[in-house]
Structures are given as C-alpha cells and as structure tokens.
Design a protein around this motif. Structure first.
Motif, mmCIF file in Angstrom:
data_model
loop_
_atom_site.group_PDB
_atom_site.id
_atom_site.type_symbol
_atom_site.label_atom_id
_atom_site.label_comp_id
_atom_site.label_asym_id
_atom_site.label_seq_id
_atom_site.Cartn_x
_atom_site.Cartn_y
_atom_site.Cartn_z
ATOM 1 N N TYR A 48 0.856 -1.182 0.000
ATOM 2 C CA TYR A 48 0.000 0.000 0.000
ATOM 3 C C TYR A 48 0.896 1.237 0.000
ATOM 4 C CZ TYR A 48 -3.754 -3.238 1.143
ATOM 5 O OH TYR A 48 -4.654 -4.269 1.101
ATOM 6 N N LEU A 49 0.843 1.998 -1.073
ATOM 7 C CA LEU A 49 1.717 3.150 -1.223
ATOM 8 C C LEU A 49 1.303 4.300 -0.314
ATOM 9 C CD1 LEU A 49 2.154 3.296 -5.114
ATOM 10 C CD2 LEU A 49 3.754 2.363 -3.435
ATOM 11 N N SER A 50 2.304 4.950 0.239
ATOM 12 C CA SER A 50 2.087 6.196 0.956
ATOM 13 C C SER A 50 2.026 7.329 -0.065
ATOM 14 C CB SER A 50 3.247 6.441 1.920
ATOM 15 O OG SER A 50 4.443 6.680 1.182
ATOM 16 N N PRO A 51 1.670 8.550 0.345
ATOM 17 C CA PRO A 51 1.733 9.683 -0.595
ATOM 18 C C PRO A 51 3.106 9.831 -1.238
ATOM 19 C CG PRO A 51 0.477 10.306 1.339
ATOM 20 C CD PRO A 51 1.067 8.945 1.629
ATOM 21 N N LEU A 52 4.154 9.556 -0.478
ATOM 22 C CA LEU A 52 5.506 9.648 -1.039
ATOM 23 C C LEU A 52 5.739 8.518 -2.033
ATOM 24 C CD1 LEU A 52 7.604 10.579 2.131
ATOM 25 C CD2 LEU A 52 6.317 12.058 0.579
ATOM 26 N N GLY A 53 5.205 7.356 -1.734
ATOM 27 C CA GLY A 53 5.321 6.234 -2.661
ATOM 28 C C GLY A 53 4.605 6.510 -3.970
ATOM 29 N N ARG A 54 3.487 7.216 -3.891
ATOM 30 C CA ARG A 54 2.758 7.555 -5.114
ATOM 31 C C ARG A 54 3.535 8.552 -5.969
ATOM 32 N NH1 ARG A 54 -1.725 6.830 -1.577
ATOM 33 N NH2 ARG A 54 -1.815 9.034 -1.004
ATOM 34 N N ILE A 55 4.301 9.419 -5.321
ATOM 35 C CA ILE A 55 5.175 10.326 -6.070
ATOM 36 C C ILE A 55 6.239 9.535 -6.809
ATOM 37 C CG2 ILE A 55 6.969 12.092 -5.827
ATOM 38 C CD1 ILE A 55 5.303 13.321 -3.589
ATOM 39 N N VAL A 56 6.839 8.563 -6.130
ATOM 40 C CA VAL A 56 7.858 7.726 -6.765
ATOM 41 C C VAL A 56 7.254 6.976 -7.951
ATOM 42 C CG1 VAL A 56 9.296 5.679 -6.419
ATOM 43 C CG2 VAL A 56 9.298 7.502 -4.714
ATOM 44 N N LYS A 57 6.057 6.442 -7.770
ATOM 45 C CA LYS A 57 5.392 5.731 -8.860
ATOM 46 C C LYS A 57 5.149 6.665 -10.042
ATOM 47 C CE LYS A 57 1.265 2.954 -9.890
ATOM 48 N NZ LYS A 57 0.016 2.378 -9.313
ATOM 49 N N ASN A 58 4.689 7.872 -9.770
ATOM 50 C CA ASN A 58 4.434 8.845 -10.829
ATOM 51 C C ASN A 58 5.698 9.198 -11.585
ATOM 52 O OD1 ASN A 58 4.353 12.101 -11.385
ATOM 53 N ND2 ASN A 58 2.441 11.090 -11.952
ATOM 54 N N GLU A 59 6.789 9.409 -10.860
ATOM 55 C CA GLU A 59 8.054 9.756 -11.511
ATOM 56 C C GLU A 59 8.618 8.579 -12.298
ATOM 57 O OE1 GLU A 59 9.588 12.487 -12.044
ATOM 58 O OE2 GLU A 59 8.256 13.766 -10.862
ATOM 59 N N TRP A 60 8.378 7.363 -11.797
ATOM 60 C CA TRP A 60 8.851 6.179 -12.529
ATOM 61 C C TRP A 60 8.147 6.092 -13.881
ATOM 62 C CZ3 TRP A 60 12.998 3.393 -12.119
ATOM 63 C CH2 TRP A 60 13.076 2.131 -12.720
ATOM 64 N N TYR A 61 6.837 6.324 -13.891
ATOM 65 C CA TYR A 61 6.101 6.320 -15.146
ATOM 66 C C TYR A 61 6.588 7.437 -16.075
ATOM 67 C CZ TYR A 61 2.522 2.856 -13.885
ATOM 68 O OH TYR A 61 1.867 1.695 -13.564
ATOM 69 N N ARG A 62 6.893 8.594 -15.521
ATOM 70 C CA ARG A 62 7.332 9.730 -16.325
ATOM 71 C C ARG A 62 8.671 9.463 -17.008
ATOM 72 N NH1 ARG A 62 8.760 14.263 -14.260
ATOM 73 N NH2 ARG A 62 8.231 15.515 -16.062
ATOM 74 N N THR A 63 9.457 8.532 -16.443
ATOM 75 C CA THR A 63 10.746 8.192 -17.044
ATOM 76 C C THR A 63 10.576 7.774 -18.495
ATOM 77 O OG1 THR A 63 11.624 7.472 -14.903
ATOM 78 C CG2 THR A 63 12.761 6.671 -16.863
ATOM 79 N N ALA A 64 9.519 7.004 -18.777
ATOM 80 C CA ALA A 64 9.283 6.538 -20.145
ATOM 81 C C ALA A 64 8.586 7.594 -20.995
ATOM 82 C CB ALA A 64 8.438 5.261 -20.121
ATOM 83 N N VAL A 65 7.947 8.559 -20.344
ATOM 84 C CA VAL A 65 7.256 9.614 -21.090
ATOM 85 C C VAL A 65 8.247 10.620 -21.665
ATOM 86 C CG1 VAL A 65 5.618 11.539 -20.906
ATOM 87 C CG2 VAL A 65 5.138 9.362 -19.756
ATOM 88 N N VAL A 66 9.251 10.974 -20.877
ATOM 89 C CA VAL A 66 10.196 12.017 -21.298
ATOM 90 C C VAL A 66 11.341 11.462 -22.128
ATOM 91 C CG1 VAL A 66 9.633 13.423 -19.298
ATOM 92 C CG2 VAL A 66 11.568 11.834 -19.166
ATOM 93 N N ARG A 67 11.474 10.145 -22.199
ATOM 94 C CA ARG A 67 12.573 9.545 -22.961
ATOM 95 C C ARG A 67 11.996 8.561 -23.983
ATOM 96 N NH1 ARG A 67 17.741 10.081 -20.631
ATOM 97 N NH2 ARG A 67 17.746 11.075 -18.583
ATOM 98 N N PRO A 68 12.058 8.898 -25.281
ATOM 99 C CA PRO A 68 11.452 8.039 -26.304
ATOM 100 C C PRO A 68 12.104 6.676 -26.448
ATOM 101 C CG PRO A 68 12.757 9.786 -27.317
ATOM 102 C CD PRO A 68 12.660 10.112 -25.859
ATOM 103 N N ASN A 69 13.317 6.507 -25.938
ATOM 104 C CA ASN A 69 14.008 5.223 -26.060
ATOM 105 C C ASN A 69 13.877 4.361 -24.816
ATOM 106 O OD1 ASN A 69 15.678 6.977 -24.526
ATOM 107 N ND2 ASN A 69 17.453 5.660 -24.941
#
Length: 209
Positions: A48-69
């Motif tokens: 169960y993610l904490s608010p901080l864990g949800r930030i980490v999850k969001n940034e992990w997803y963004r890794t693939a959004v900002v980098r096409p490779n």
C-alpha cells in the motif's frame, strides 16, 4: 534498528567495459537511504503506497514519457526500495519489449568484459543517455518532489548508487518478472526489511537469477 553502512552501502556495480546506452533489458533496484520505510507498508502480502510512494510511482512512469528510447516493464515499489525492469530501445527500430516476447535476448550485443554482471568498480561520472543517467534523473526528480513536501531541502532520499542486472535471455526475463510481482509476499524475509536479521549475506547477491 540503526543503519549499518557495511550492510546497506550500495557500491557502484556497473559492468566494466559495457555500454549501458545500448538497447537491452535491465533489472534495477534502488533503495531509500538508511532503509527508511517512506514509500508505504505491506499488509498481508499487499503493498500500500504512501503519498511519497505515489510520487515515486508517478516519476517512474514519467521516465518513459520524457525519454522516447525508454520502456518500462514489470516493477514494484516496496516500503523502502524499488525493483523494476527498464528496456532501452533503439528509436529507429521496433520496440525491444515486443521483440523480447517473441525472440531470445541472445541477439543483444555481448558483454565486452569477461566478468559477471555483478562486477564492482567505481564510477566517476555517468554517460548521457545511459542507464545510469536515466536512473540518476529519476532519483533526482523524485527526491526534489518529496523533499519539497517534507520540507527537507537537499536531504538525500536515495542511497548513492543502484543495483543492475543485464537481462540476456527470455527465461531470465520471465524469472525476474515473477520475482518482482511476488516481492511483497517475501517482505518478511527481505534483506531490505529493517526487521530482517543481520547476517553476512550481501543483499546485492540475494536474487534468484
């Protein structure tokens, strides 16, 4: 339990002579500094993610959004660490992840060094576009967002380095995916669990692949 540097310090373990910019699949593990359980809690085998864990999850997803490779495969956020598979692709060819589901990974360029993927060496810097650069950016952005919320500017969030394992075969890929998915079920026996008994075992080698 106090922090134990000899147990928790993550050395730089990039494989000597290997180009971490080339297309391939990589299993990575990132740990929160001092093993602090900031990202959530495990209850009856469920994370169960904490608010901080949800930030980490969001940034992990963004890794693939900002980098096409970059493509993300299986991953799990644990109370104080993250396991995930990152796929680096050649933007001029089809998705490597699609190819992994059909072909063996043996076509990936062979390792230059004769050492294992756990060979250790010190890194003075990271190469742009490499796995290290990608992880470094993720750690930096997630730390800034979390420190802003916690009002702890410039306080390190992550341990200095990270673990990586180069995935060469489809059988390994499937084994690692299974390990990631089932990780919350093994939390009680996880070396990163602050309640795990201290031993001489190196957590860096505690992987079944």
């Amino acid at each position: 339990m106090p922090y134990e540097p000899q147990r928790n310090h993550r050395h730089s373990i990039r494989l000597k002579g290997y180009d971490y910019r080339q297309p391939g699949a990589y299993f990575v593990t990132l740990c929160i500094r001092n093993r602090d359980c900031l990202l959530g809690e495990i209850i009856q085998g469920n994370m169960y993610l904490s608010p901080l864990g949800r930030i980490v999850k969001n940034e992990w997803y963004r890794t693939a959004v900002v980098r096409p490779n970059v493509e993300l495969d299986a991953f799990v956020i644990m109370p104080n660490h993250l396991h995930g598979i990152i796929v680096l692709t050649d933007t001029h060819r089809t998705s490597l992840r699609t190819e992994l589901s059909v072909y063996s990974l043996d076509w990936v360029q062979p390792i230059v060094s004769t050492g294992s993927t756990r060979e250790k060496r010190q890194i003075k810097g990271v190469v742009s576009g490499s796995l290290g650069a990608i992880i470094g950016q993720f750690k930096s952005l997630s730390a800034k967002r979390i420190n802003r919320i916690r009002q702890t500017p410039h306080v390190p969030l992550w341990q200095r380095d990270f673990y990586d394992h180069i995935i060469h075969r489809e059988t390994s890929l499937h084994a690692i995916r299974k390990y990631i998915v089932e990780n919350p079920l093994r939390w009680i026996d996880d070396p990163e669990n602050p309640e795990y008994p201290v031993s001489n075992q190196d957590p860096l080698t505690d992987f079944p692949f």
